[in-house]
Scaffold this active site. Structure first.
Site, PDB file in Angstrom:
ATOM      1  N   HIS A  55      58.265 106.819  22.298  1.00 29.88           N
ATOM      2  CA  HIS A  55      57.714 107.430  23.514  1.00 29.88           C
ATOM      3  C   HIS A  55      57.014 108.762  23.202  1.00 29.88           C
ATOM      4  O   HIS A  55      55.883 108.984  23.648  1.00 29.88           O
ATOM      5  CB  HIS A  55      58.834 107.646  24.536  1.00 29.88           C
ATOM      6  CG  HIS A  55      58.466 108.572  25.650  1.00 29.88           C
ATOM      7  ND1 HIS A  55      57.544 108.231  26.626  1.00 29.88           N
ATOM      8  CD2 HIS A  55      58.867 109.843  25.941  1.00 29.88           C
ATOM      9  CE1 HIS A  55      57.414 109.245  27.469  1.00 29.88           C
ATOM     10  NE2 HIS A  55      58.196 110.233  27.082  1.00 29.88           N
ATOM     11  N   HIS A  59      58.504 117.333  23.665  1.00 30.92           N
ATOM     12  CA  HIS A  59      58.667 117.602  25.097  1.00 30.92           C
ATOM     13  C   HIS A  59      59.981 117.127  25.706  1.00 30.92           C
ATOM     14  O   HIS A  59      60.416 117.658  26.715  1.00 30.92           O
ATOM     15  CB  HIS A  59      57.477 117.039  25.901  1.00 30.92           C
ATOM     16  CG  HIS A  59      57.516 115.559  26.130  1.00 30.92           C
ATOM     17  ND1 HIS A  59      57.019 114.657  25.227  1.00 30.92           N
ATOM     18  CD2 HIS A  59      58.004 114.821  27.155  1.00 30.92           C
ATOM     19  CE1 HIS A  59      57.186 113.420  25.700  1.00 30.92           C
ATOM     20  NE2 HIS A  59      57.785 113.497  26.873  1.00 30.92           N
ATOM     21  N   ASP A  60      60.650 116.144  25.089  1.00 38.18           N
ATOM     22  CA  ASP A  60      61.923 115.672  25.653  1.00 38.18           C
ATOM     23  C   ASP A  60      63.140 116.155  24.868  1.00 38.18           C
ATOM     24  O   ASP A  60      64.270 115.762  25.187  1.00 38.18           O
ATOM     25  CB  ASP A  60      61.935 114.131  25.710  1.00 38.18           C
ATOM     26  CG  ASP A  60      61.139 113.586  26.896  1.00 38.18           C
ATOM     27  OD1 ASP A  60      61.081 114.267  27.940  1.00 38.18           O
ATOM     28  OD2 ASP A  60      60.578 112.474  26.780  1.00 38.18           O
ATOM     29  N   GLU A  87      65.518 118.399  27.105  1.00 40.13           N
ATOM     30  CA  GLU A  87      66.101 117.638  28.217  1.00 40.13           C
ATOM     31  C   GLU A  87      67.074 116.562  27.729  1.00 40.13           C
ATOM     32  O   GLU A  87      68.104 116.323  28.357  1.00 40.13           O
ATOM     33  CB  GLU A  87      64.961 116.983  29.014  1.00 40.13           C
ATOM     34  CG  GLU A  87      65.321 116.666  30.447  1.00 40.13           C
ATOM     35  CD  GLU A  87      64.065 116.311  31.243  1.00 40.13           C
ATOM     36  OE1 GLU A  87      63.188 117.175  31.389  1.00 40.13           O
ATOM     37  OE2 GLU A  87      63.979 115.159  31.707  1.00 40.13           O
ATOM     38  N   ASP A  88      66.760 115.932  26.623  1.00 37.95           N
ATOM     39  CA  ASP A  88      67.496 114.715  26.245  1.00 37.95           C
ATOM     40  C   ASP A  88      68.283 114.792  24.936  1.00 37.95           C
ATOM     41  O   ASP A  88      68.899 113.797  24.547  1.00 37.95           O
ATOM     42  CB  ASP A  88      66.517 113.532  26.145  1.00 37.95           C
ATOM     43  CG  ASP A  88      65.915 113.181  27.500  1.00 37.95           C
ATOM     44  OD1 ASP A  88      66.564 113.460  28.519  1.00 37.95           O
ATOM     45  OD2 ASP A  88      64.802 112.643  27.533  1.00 37.95           O
TER      46      ASP A  88
HETATM   47 ZN    ZN Z   1      58.682 112.028  28.079  1.00 43.40          ZN
END
Ligand code: ZN
Length: 189
Positions: A40, A66-67, A70-71
């Site tokens: 992704h 970018h993630d 968050e993840d």
């Molecule tokens: Zn994403």
């Protein structure tokens, strides 16, 4: 012969790719194909590379990263230490507040997108395009058609506010939405 500045940028962007691949190493996408999560972020960075800002190393690095906040276990401080303030700032701009519920995060994104930086807007279009494309290719097994269509409508309500900055990104999003609607219809009921 590649100018030194350019090869330095390539090394910087590839370092971000490697960092993201390691941080997401044990994660898979929710889709039924269970793609490695890193696919992704590679897609998001690749879409950004085709945009009019494709030479912006900060944008491409943030595309890969970018993630991560968050993840994964990554903190904004980790990003700042490894990749500097600009990248950390940009990743922060596209990171949801995990204290909010999923519905609150969605409303927040709709309300805030027009106020974000140009780079954050570019990144958001690429991210939503990749997510919509994932739903077409490999939706999570437990997502109803209604939920998939509602996701598309929400993505449109975010991206629709920032259309017109980049023809390539816009075309990518519209193509993904058209494929989603062709596959699942355009009404959520
Ligand atoms: Zn994403």
């Amino acid at each position: 012969m590649i100018p030194l500045a350019q090869s330095t940028d390539h090394a910087f962007v590839l370092r971000a790719a490697l960092f993201a691949a390691r941080r997401h190493a044990d994660q898979r996408r929710k889709g039924k194909d269970r793609e490695p999560y890193v696919n992704h972020v590679i897609e998001v960075a690749e879409r950004l590379a085709h945009s009019s800002e494709g030479n912006d190393a900060v944008l491409l690095a943030a595309g890969f990263l970018h993630d991560t906040v968050e993840d994964t276990e990554t903190t904004p401080r980790d990003i700042e230490t490894e990749f500097g303030h600009e990248v950390a700032q940009l990743v922060a701009e596209v990171t949801d507040d995990t204290a909010l519920t999923s519905a609150e995060r969605k409303r927040w994104q709709v309300a805030r997108i027009a106020l974000k930086s140009r780079r954050a807007q570019f990144l958001t279009i690429a991210d939503k395009t990749a997510n919509v494309g994932s739903l077409v290719r490999s939706a999570p097994a437990d997502w109803s058609r209604t939920r998939i269509v509602a996701y598309g409508q929400w993505a449109e309500s975010v991206v629709g506010q920032i259309r017109g900055m980049d023809a390539t990104l816009d075309a990518g999003f519209l193509a993904a939405m058209a494929a989603l609607q062709q596959r699942f219809g355009s009404t959520a009921d």
